[in-house]
Write a protein that holds these residues in place. Sequence first.
Motif, PDB file in Angstrom:
ATOM      1  N   GLU A 430       2.409   1.143  -6.856  1.00  0.00           N
ATOM      2  CA  GLU A 430       1.116   0.774  -7.428  1.00  0.00           C
ATOM      3  C   GLU A 430      -0.020   1.566  -6.791  1.00  0.00           C
ATOM      4  OE1 GLU A 430       0.644  -3.663  -8.042  1.00  0.00           O
ATOM      5  OE2 GLU A 430       2.474  -3.622  -6.850  1.00  0.00           O
ATOM      6  N   LEU A 431       0.158   1.957  -5.523  1.00  0.00           N
ATOM      7  CA  LEU A 431      -0.912   2.647  -4.801  1.00  0.00           C
ATOM      8  C   LEU A 431      -0.916   4.154  -5.053  1.00  0.00           C
ATOM      9  CD1 LEU A 431      -3.182   2.232  -2.677  1.00  0.00           C
ATOM     10  CD2 LEU A 431      -1.472   2.689  -0.905  1.00  0.00           C
ATOM     11  N   ALA A 432       0.220   4.697  -5.452  1.00  0.00           N
ATOM     12  CA  ALA A 432       0.389   6.154  -5.525  1.00  0.00           C
ATOM     13  C   ALA A 432      -0.664   6.827  -6.397  1.00  0.00           C
ATOM     14  CB  ALA A 432       1.795   6.485  -6.029  1.00  0.00           C
ATOM     15  N   GLU A 433      -0.898   6.317  -7.583  1.00  0.00           N
ATOM     16  CA  GLU A 433      -1.839   6.972  -8.494  1.00  0.00           C
ATOM     17  C   GLU A 433      -3.267   6.901  -7.968  1.00  0.00           C
ATOM     18  OE1 GLU A 433      -3.408   9.273 -11.201  1.00  0.00           O
ATOM     19  OE2 GLU A 433      -1.241   8.967 -10.932  1.00  0.00           O
ATOM     20  N   THR A 434      -3.613   5.789  -7.307  1.00  0.00           N
ATOM     21  CA  THR A 434      -4.953   5.657  -6.733  1.00  0.00           C
ATOM     22  C   THR A 434      -5.190   6.742  -5.692  1.00  0.00           C
ATOM     23  OG1 THR A 434      -4.950   3.265  -7.056  1.00  0.00           O
ATOM     24  CG2 THR A 434      -6.513   4.143  -5.447  1.00  0.00           C
ATOM     25  N   VAL A 435      -4.240   6.906  -4.778  1.00  0.00           N
ATOM     26  CA  VAL A 435      -4.378   7.925  -3.735  1.00  0.00           C
ATOM     27  C   VAL A 435      -4.400   9.315  -4.365  1.00  0.00           C
ATOM     28  CG1 VAL A 435      -3.291   8.944  -1.699  1.00  0.00           C
ATOM     29  CG2 VAL A 435      -3.257   6.455  -2.018  1.00  0.00           C
ATOM     30  N   ARG A 436      -3.518   9.550  -5.290  1.00  0.00           N
ATOM     31  CA  ARG A 436      -3.407  10.867  -5.941  1.00  0.00           C
ATOM     32  C   ARG A 436      -4.724  11.269  -6.590  1.00  0.00           C
ATOM     33  NH1 ARG A 436      -1.946  13.262 -10.814  1.00  0.00           N
ATOM     34  NH2 ARG A 436      -0.414  14.959 -10.665  1.00  0.00           N
ATOM     35  N   SER A 437      -5.402  10.317  -7.202  1.00  0.00           N
ATOM     36  CA  SER A 437      -6.630  10.622  -7.933  1.00  0.00           C
ATOM     37  C   SER A 437      -7.828  10.840  -7.006  1.00  0.00           C
ATOM     38  CB  SER A 437      -6.949   9.498  -8.923  1.00  0.00           C
ATOM     39  OG  SER A 437      -7.225   8.281  -8.235  1.00  0.00           O
ATOM     40  N   GLU A 438      -7.728  10.373  -5.756  1.00  0.00           N
ATOM     41  CA  GLU A 438      -8.867  10.434  -4.854  1.00  0.00           C
ATOM     42  C   GLU A 438      -8.841  11.634  -3.904  1.00  0.00           C
ATOM     43  OE1 GLU A 438     -11.568   8.604  -4.824  1.00  0.00           O
ATOM     44  OE2 GLU A 438     -10.859   7.427  -6.540  1.00  0.00           O
ATOM     45  N   VAL A 439      -7.653  12.181  -3.637  1.00  0.00           N
ATOM     46  CA  VAL A 439      -7.544  13.269  -2.664  1.00  0.00           C
ATOM     47  C   VAL A 439      -8.159  14.544  -3.221  1.00  0.00           C
ATOM     48  CG1 VAL A 439      -5.897  14.766  -1.464  1.00  0.00           C
ATOM     49  CG2 VAL A 439      -5.532  12.310  -1.525  1.00  0.00           C
ATOM     50  N   ARG A 440      -8.831  15.292  -2.324  1.00  0.00           N
ATOM     51  CA  ARG A 440      -9.458  16.543  -2.747  1.00  0.00           C
ATOM     52  C   ARG A 440      -9.248  17.618  -1.686  1.00  0.00           C
ATOM     53  NH1 ARG A 440     -15.003  13.446  -1.794  1.00  0.00           N
ATOM     54  NH2 ARG A 440     -15.549  14.160   0.320  1.00  0.00           N
ATOM     55  N   ALA A 441      -9.626  18.829  -2.031  1.00  0.00           N
ATOM     56  CA  ALA A 441      -9.474  19.964  -1.116  1.00  0.00           C
ATOM     57  C   ALA A 441     -10.215  19.690   0.193  1.00  0.00           C
ATOM     58  CB  ALA A 441      -9.993  21.236  -1.769  1.00  0.00           C
ATOM     59  N   GLY A 442      -9.572  20.083   1.308  1.00  0.00           N
ATOM     60  CA  GLY A 442     -10.167  19.905   2.623  1.00  0.00           C
ATOM     61  C   GLY A 442      -9.731  18.656   3.347  1.00  0.00           C
ATOM     62  N   ASP A 443      -9.109  17.715   2.618  1.00  0.00           N
ATOM     63  CA  ASP A 443      -8.699  16.447   3.226  1.00  0.00           C
ATOM     64  C   ASP A 443      -7.477  16.621   4.137  1.00  0.00           C
ATOM     65  OD1 ASP A 443     -10.715  15.120   1.911  1.00  0.00           O
ATOM     66  OD2 ASP A 443      -9.422  14.301   0.334  1.00  0.00           O
ATOM     67  N   ILE A 444      -7.393  15.749   5.129  1.00  0.00           N
ATOM     68  CA  ILE A 444      -6.199  15.593   5.963  1.00  0.00           C
ATOM     69  C   ILE A 444      -5.654  14.204   5.659  1.00  0.00           C
ATOM     70  CG2 ILE A 444      -5.227  15.666   8.283  1.00  0.00           C
ATOM     71  CD1 ILE A 444      -6.618  18.258   7.492  1.00  0.00           C
ATOM     72  N   VAL A 445      -4.434  14.115   5.122  1.00  0.00           N
ATOM     73  CA  VAL A 445      -3.908  12.842   4.629  1.00  0.00           C
ATOM     74  C   VAL A 445      -2.650  12.455   5.401  1.00  0.00           C
ATOM     75  CG1 VAL A 445      -3.147  11.550   2.606  1.00  0.00           C
ATOM     76  CG2 VAL A 445      -4.757  13.456   2.334  1.00  0.00           C
ATOM     77  N   LEU A 446      -2.737  11.368   6.139  1.00  0.00           N
ATOM     78  CA  LEU A 446      -1.577  10.808   6.834  1.00  0.00           C
ATOM     79  C   LEU A 446      -0.884   9.815   5.914  1.00  0.00           C
ATOM     80  CD1 LEU A 446       0.161  10.064   9.375  1.00  0.00           C
ATOM     81  CD2 LEU A 446      -1.607   8.347   9.900  1.00  0.00           C
ATOM     82  N   VAL A 447       0.438   9.982   5.725  1.00  0.00           N
ATOM     83  CA  VAL A 447       1.228   9.039   4.934  1.00  0.00           C
ATOM     84  C   VAL A 447       2.297   8.448   5.852  1.00  0.00           C
ATOM     85  CG1 VAL A 447       2.710   8.716   2.927  1.00  0.00           C
ATOM     86  CG2 VAL A 447       0.856  10.400   2.840  1.00  0.00           C
ATOM     87  N   LYS A 448       2.214   7.124   6.111  1.00  0.00           N
ATOM     88  CA  LYS A 448       3.166   6.524   7.048  1.00  0.00           C
ATOM     89  C   LYS A 448       3.499   5.089   6.645  1.00  0.00           C
ATOM     90  CE  LYS A 448       4.442   6.099  11.872  1.00  0.00           C
ATOM     91  NZ  LYS A 448       5.661   6.900  11.650  1.00  0.00           N
ATOM     92  N   GLY A 449       4.768   4.747   6.813  1.00  0.00           N
ATOM     93  CA  GLY A 449       5.237   3.388   6.576  1.00  0.00           C
ATOM     94  C   GLY A 449       6.735   3.331   6.769  1.00  0.00           C
ATOM     95  N   SER A 450       7.291   2.147   6.805  1.00  0.00           N
ATOM     96  CA  SER A 450       8.730   1.999   6.980  1.00  0.00           C
ATOM     97  C   SER A 450       9.471   2.481   5.743  1.00  0.00           C
ATOM     98  CB  SER A 450       9.092   0.539   7.258  1.00  0.00           C
ATOM     99  OG  SER A 450       8.773   0.191   8.584  1.00  0.00           O
ATOM    100  N   LEU A 451      10.723   2.837   5.940  1.00  0.00           N
ATOM    101  CA  LEU A 451      11.540   3.377   4.861  1.00  0.00           C
ATOM    102  C   LEU A 451      11.578   2.434   3.664  1.00  0.00           C
ATOM    103  CD1 LEU A 451      13.385   5.758   4.101  1.00  0.00           C
ATOM    104  CD2 LEU A 451      15.300   4.453   5.053  1.00  0.00           C
TER     105      LEU A 451
END
Length: 477
Positions: A430-451
């Motif tokens: 459910e969160l994937a599309e929200t994050v995908r639509s907000e990220v832009r050039a220059g960002d540093i994006v940490l993606v972390k969570g349990s398997l």
Amino acid sequence: MSEAPLWTGAEILQATSGSCSSQDWQVTGVSIDNRAINPGDLFIAIVGPNNDGHTYVKSAFENGAVAALVSRIPEDCEDLECLVLVEDTQTAMEQLGEAARARTDAKIIAVTGSVGKTGTKEALAHCLSAQGKTHWSVSSFNNHWGVPLSLARMPQETEFGVFEVGMNHPGELGPLSCFVKPHAAIITTIAIAHLEFFKDKAEIARAKSEIFEGVLSDGTAVINADIEEFQLLHDRALEEGVRNILTFGSNEGSDCKLLNMKLVAHGSEVEASIAGERVAYQLSVPGEHWVKNSLAVLGAIKAVGADVQKAASSLASFQAPGGRGEQLNIQLGSGSFTIIDESYNASPIAMRAAFKVLKGIQPIEGGRRIAVIGDMRELGEKSAEIHADLVNDLLDCAPDMVYACGPYMQNLYEGLPQTVQGGYAASSSELAETVRSEVRAGDIVLVKGSLGTKMKLILDALIALSDDQSTLVGGGA
């Protein structure tokens, strides 16, 4: 895979006490997954809680297997010759692993720990591969299937072997270590993990110390001197008859002592003393936790008689395994953004370490630090509280935006200032599309969570933004 035979039919029959209508055959690999068969493999029909490998024997042969270990002959395989009939395929795989260990003169290193064991195993493999024929367990093959399978895959001529051993219940790790029979055993650290099955960190430490049960009589324990469980681990090593102990860390009395480090965005510059041997090296992965584990790597390499200086030089070209700190540069039409891929797993100590890595990377002008975090699993009845307690650690890395998913991570998210709340969803999908639509050039994006939180869904959505998939660059994280 080596073209030389890994096992002959006669050797497999002898190791497993199996029966077969023919023994005039040989295999070049071993697999328990019919979908991952390479031509020339031996397929082992493991019977698991959800799948019976005997269902896939015919498929394994169609995919290139030349033989299979079975405890019964499947109806659709009665015409196949190279079926080794054994009483129990799990036991037979263990026996094959034991035979592989017995026939080699390789120096063996085993690695465990609450966090960092896979990265440490991979760093050892990377360094030792430059010094001799090295075999190591792939991915996180560290359980009752993965360890004997990894052993069974080890060629006789191996010079160095590196095996990861894991557990989430007491009594699991000791038998695995006894299969491996290591010359050196590393415990990276002890941290809050698997609290569904342990009451506290001391219990976790005792379970991790089972790795010493299999250490050879002249072997070495490599123990983190900077953690509060150090004395417990030290004493347990002695109880198991391990007399050679190498400690690592910043502690003044450490045998493998950190003398100086300079943390930079994409790595570290390190000076250390490894059992009296001074080394200076570049580490191509960012984060203090990687620096500490590199001391354990060099200590174990020293313990098995390999070249410490050469190993230290090799660390400059080491890259983190996927999902465990690898940095990916994603090209967009307007520029690029960087992903810190920590999607494989998570615990409180690993979350804090990842936050520090995010803090250490300065975005270009216009870019933002973004944390995308999901639930940490197996933390027991205090899970909500443990998640909420990470608020200040996260804020310390000065995130511009935080996205979160999972019922437990909601407790952290709701404790954040509204100015950094980017979005929350119950699941990563459910969160994937929200994050995908907000990220832009220059960002540093940490993606972390349990398997189990499936953060890779978000990772894949971000990678799909790339204008040219062929330009994806893995950094040294």
